[in-house]
Enzyme design. Structure first.
Site, PDB file in Angstrom:
ATOM      1  N   GLU A 138       0.883  -1.186   0.000  1.00  0.00           N
ATOM      2  CA  GLU A 138       0.000   0.000   0.000  1.00  0.00           C
ATOM      3  C   GLU A 138       0.911   1.224   0.000  1.00  0.00           C
ATOM      4  O   GLU A 138       1.081   1.891   0.994  1.00  0.00           O
ATOM      5  CB  GLU A 138      -0.960  -0.006   1.188  1.00  0.00           C
ATOM      6  CG  GLU A 138      -0.348  -0.247   2.554  1.00  0.00           C
ATOM      7  CD  GLU A 138      -1.321   0.127   3.685  1.00  0.00           C
ATOM      8  OE1 GLU A 138      -2.230   0.946   3.464  1.00  0.00           O
ATOM      9  OE2 GLU A 138      -1.139  -0.370   4.803  1.00  0.00           O
TER      10      GLU A 138
ATOM     11  N   GLU B  51       3.955   8.701  -3.734  1.00  0.00           N
ATOM     12  CA  GLU B  51       4.824   8.196  -2.662  1.00  0.00           C
ATOM     13  C   GLU B  51       5.818   7.191  -3.251  1.00  0.00           C
ATOM     14  O   GLU B  51       6.432   6.406  -2.532  1.00  0.00           O
ATOM     15  CB  GLU B  51       3.985   7.626  -1.507  1.00  0.00           C
ATOM     16  CG  GLU B  51       3.197   8.752  -0.816  1.00  0.00           C
ATOM     17  CD  GLU B  51       2.336   8.297   0.365  1.00  0.00           C
ATOM     18  OE1 GLU B  51       2.427   7.123   0.743  1.00  0.00           O
ATOM     19  OE2 GLU B  51       1.596   9.122   0.900  1.00  0.00           O
TER      20      GLU B  51
END
Lengths: 607, 607
Positions: free
Chosen positions: A407, A416
């Site tokens: 994730e 990210e």
């Protein structure tokens, strides 16, 4: 954050008594004329007036909105103009004296408000509430006409109350002390898009005339369903309510009861709302180690981990037949274990699927490892689970994985650095192995949001307009619908992987408006059609782990039907990844933001 | 603003249970070892540890102070030093992970803390609580010895815990996240001056060892009167309380009850305390028009107007004999009437003295005139009172006054330009007329106050150190007593009036300390010996209209006995008045502040 309900009446001679009456009827604020015009400029002993001392300073501040005289400081008649200016300044001075940081309300009656803007600019100790009708009934005749000439359009604009407000707002430079108060009107119900556009403005309140109320069978004052919906939208963006009525009205408490109920029904009280419109620098889980506070917020999401569990369960069932269930071991590697929520999802999935799994948890944050170690010893004591305190890109596995679970997605999908991380983890995966998620896509659209622009301006750093922010957006108008921008597939087995991207997307303004920036979103496919999305068009219900992104631009007014082409880059060098963005449009390109990552970049390694 | 009482115990294995026990016994916070040292650096599955999840993030933040291991990162032994650094960093990292903005506590054991300072500088996500003993028992032998050699003094300093703290504080550049926790000690009660000096430091808490408690006749744990007084001083400057005891102590609730009571007795809960340590730009009633909020605060002073009333009453009785009482009219001019409090004082005085007065109220703020007009019409309908909406310097009176009454004084006496105003009003006064007040004097002294220095540094403007501020001081150490600086007499009938001033005053440090600036105060004589004072030595009891002034300087350590000469200027030009200040001392002069009024000046006229 709970809205107030205010009682607006004119012809009030005794303000303290008026407040008493309002509070008895469950209003917490009153609005009425300031009545400074009862005094000449050089007061003498004999002048009729009311003294400042009839209320305490706190009450003047928190319980009263002053409506200023309806004089036209932009009149074409010089004498009228001068007189109007005198009156307005006198009233503003008296309000400033009474209210340390209070509220004065003034009405816009037409497109010409330059002198008013000059007065507002010079007097912003308190808030200026700019009262405008939600629509102009005359305007209806102009809407939806395809054959309108240029002249027709200019004329339509001149009678569009949003344009009046927009010109004033630009003239006071988006000053956050200048807010709009939108007056509803029983003769003309606005269309959806008109309401939506107002939702991107800094709304202090909406005015509901008592004539909007009808009587239900029990003879109780209520609003029609259509109005309830419109008012509900405004309440959801934190608009307060002003009930406008006459001094003899005896249904005051019915209106207040009704609106207080409507407010409680339409106000979203989730704790996370304290983040509304706060511009947050995006997390960098790769560059920084997350703390317990951040993990705790993510772990609380009621939807996300259930969908991960479903995805792992479906994959296990697809990859291991019932016959093999007892013999075949599936090796799952969890890339970024945090404090364990995905591990729990994997174990739940295995149990539900009745498949054997071995779980390797790779986590680079040594502090999270402490908690994981504890879980391995207690909760998962009888599981086949192994923890590694490593960066996944530097991990040498004892065996290869059937499934990688991660994730690593941010609000903008790849922000990210999931592409870089998952590419680096490819060596951990069997040739027929899969990644959950297997695809992520970012989305953008142009947005109008005065409050986000004001908050960007209020940031202390010089590069505030060169940063993308994570933000819980409420007061926002989607100028056009989001479109897909960048896509990443996992695993990526291409020989030469290129995670840079560049794309131009074209949008069309549905209405005259001001563009303040670009909204950013993502969706991701975990397994087959199991998706997570924060794209407003397809948002996964109940999932709050991700707010949207906001990439600011300098504000510019767009005309209805005007196209805006947004060019977006994803750039990569040896140490970092960054985005650049620019509106590239006729007549000329706008500012190019975040060139070379000057304001915002994402580090590829922990420092 | 209410302080917490914290329970400090070591040897705790279960933190959630420890918190439960503390809360049951009426402590709201606990302090205990972080115990990160139970883990090796590369944790494996089998490591003993506690997970982050035993508490929620909010509880980690608000309920726990972590005491760090007592290792010496400044050891002369390189191996020990390296090991100590590893341990401390590991603990600080774990604390950062658990506490988004929490507290870690570390003890100072001696004068060498350079490496510790470096670690603190690099890790200030949360607060560092620096634990130091209030005194060093060894030090007592050095105090009050007049024959001490240089060497003796250096030695004394090396064992003075305040010097340990001071060096660390300077090494971390007064970082506001680094606070001091002062540990009391039953073997050595500190002298008054030692306690006073600590009051100028940023104190997070004091540690009270349970051994400080004695048993009263009812066998209840109490503190000796002397300790009560000392602890009361710390509570008054918002220090929190930490009770240090061992895990078997069964009088926990008695300590907490006792301290909670002591806190409520020593905590000043006046609403005005929200201003504590807030640096306010002084009001300019001459340049700006005051608002209702400001008037309201001033009018609420329970002491000031009573003393004015006494002064006017005494003057009336002195100037008009009982025989003349019915015939002789005293003309009083009120210079700056505001919303009427001084007028009320004059009427009260006249009634009590049974003397006839005619009152002229001169007020330049047109907004205040509205309220005054109303009062004249209602409260004072049968009084001989006349309002003039004028600047007193431009007022042409219908007759001359026997008494001028004014309240034009600021926190530094003349800083709201009472000399200039009253000189300008001299033409209103009969040759034998008097002014109430007739004299004002400003006072200064050097002060130590970390928090005021930190707050000055936090101001955004480049000239923050060139401004005098109005501030409610609590956390402050008076390095020496205030001395009179400038004096003004009224009326001033000199032919050529000069309101500029320049004066040098010499002070002596009573203890080693850091000078952060200059405190400013005033007193004024209203009539004969009726005074108002905010000089700390003579402060009028119960009067809160004026806070002190604070003129910042760059921080410098002073040695006990060292003299500091402060040079202060009052400068005047055609449009403004300003102060300059400088410490002019061997070995060299310090910075000269506010040259030409670059950061702060007082306008002589409304713009």
């Amino acid at each position: 954050m709970v809205a107030y309900v205010c009682l607006l009446q004119e012809g009030i001679s005794n303000i303290p008594k008026f407040i008493e009456k309002a509070i008895e009827n469950k209003y917490s604020v009153v609005a009425t004329s300031i009545n400074a015009n009862m005094l000449p400029f050089e007061p003498q002993e004999s002048d009729p007036t009311y003294p400042a001392t009839v209320l305490g300073a706190l009450d003047w501040n928190s319980k009263v909105i002053f409506t200023l005289s309806d004089v036209n400081v932009d009149s074409p008649n010089a004498k009228l103009r001068a007189y109007a200016k005198e009156v307005l300044l006198r009233e503003a001075n008296w309000a400033e004296h009474l209210q340390h940081s209070g509220n004065v309300m003034v009405s816009l009656r037409g497109p010409q408000n330059e002198n008013l803007a000059a007065i507002v600019r010079s007097k912003t100790k308190g808030n200026w509430l700019i009262r405008v009708p939600i629509t102009n009934p005359e305007l209806a005749t102009f809407e939806h006409r395809k054959d309108a000439t240029e002249e027709d359009i200019a004329k339509a604009e001149a009678i569009d109350p949003w344009s009046w407000w927009n010109n004033l707002r630009l003239a006071v430079d988006h000053n956050p002390k200048v807010k709009v108060v939108i007056e509803l009107n029983d003769s003309d119900r606005p269309c959806k898009e008109t309401v939506r556009r107002w939702l991107g403005e800094p709304i202090e309140a909406i005015i509901i005339p008592s004539s909007l109320f009808i009587r239900n069978r029990s003879n109780y004052a209520v609003l029609k369903k259509e109005w309830q919906i419109i008012i509900g939208h405004f309440i959801a963006v934190r608009a307060n309510i002003i009930i406008s009525t006459n001094p003899n009205d005896n249904a005051l408490n019915q209106y207040a009861d009704y609106l207080n109920k409507l407010i409680s029904e339409n106000t979203d009280c989730h704790a996370i709302n304290s983040y509304e419109h706060v511009l947050e620098i995006p997390l960098q889980p790769l560059g920084d180690n997350l703390d317990t506070y951040t993990y705790e917020i993510f772990e609380a999401d009621p939807v996300k981990y259930k969908l991960y569990q479903n995805a792992v369960q479906a994959a296990l069932l697809d990859r291991v037949s019932d016959n093999e269930a007892k013999s075949k071991l599936t090796v799952i590697m969890l890339l970024g274990g945090g404090r364990g929520p995905l591990a729990r999802a994997v174990f739940n999935a295995a149990e539900l699927a009745q498949r054997k799994v071995r779980l390797y948890i790779i986590e680079k944050n040594p502090n999270a490892i402490r908690t994981l170690s504890y879980m391995v010893k207690t909760l998962w004591a009888n599981k086949d689970v192994h923890i590694f305190s490593k960066d996944m890109r530097e991990f040498n596995p004892p065996e290869l994985a059937d499934i990688l679970v991660s994730e690593l997605l941010g609000s903008f999908g790849d922000n990210e650095l999931s592409p870089e991380c998952l590419d680096g983890a490819l060596k951990l995966l069997k040739p027929d192995g899969i990644s959950i998620p297997y695809k992520s896509t970012s989305y953008i659209n142009p947005v109008m949001s005065s409050v986000l622009y004001q908050n960007t301006c209020a940031l202390p750093n010089a590069t505030a307009f060169d940063c993308g922010y994570v933000v819980l957006m409420k007061n926002i108008y989607h100028i056009d619908e989001p479109q897909a921008l960048f896509e990443f597939m996992h695993p990526n087995r291409e020989e030469k992987i290129d995670n840079t991207r560049c794309q131009v997307l074209k949008f069309t303004a549905k209405k005259n408006c001001v563009m303040h920036g670009i909204g950013g979103y993502f969706d991701t496919h975990l397994y087959k059609d199991i998706c997570l999305s924060i794209n407003p068009l397809t948002h996964t219900p109940g999932m709050f782990s991700w707010f949207s992104m906001f990439f600011p631009t300098q504000p510019r007014t767009l005309k209805e039907g005007q196209t805006v082409s947004i060019k977006f880059w994803r750039c990569v060098d040896a140490t970092k990844v960054w985005y650049e963005w620019q509106v590239v449009d006729s007549p000329e390109d706008w500012e190019h933001h975040n060139i070379c990552g000057i304001g915002y970049s994402i580090r590829l390694w922990t420092e």
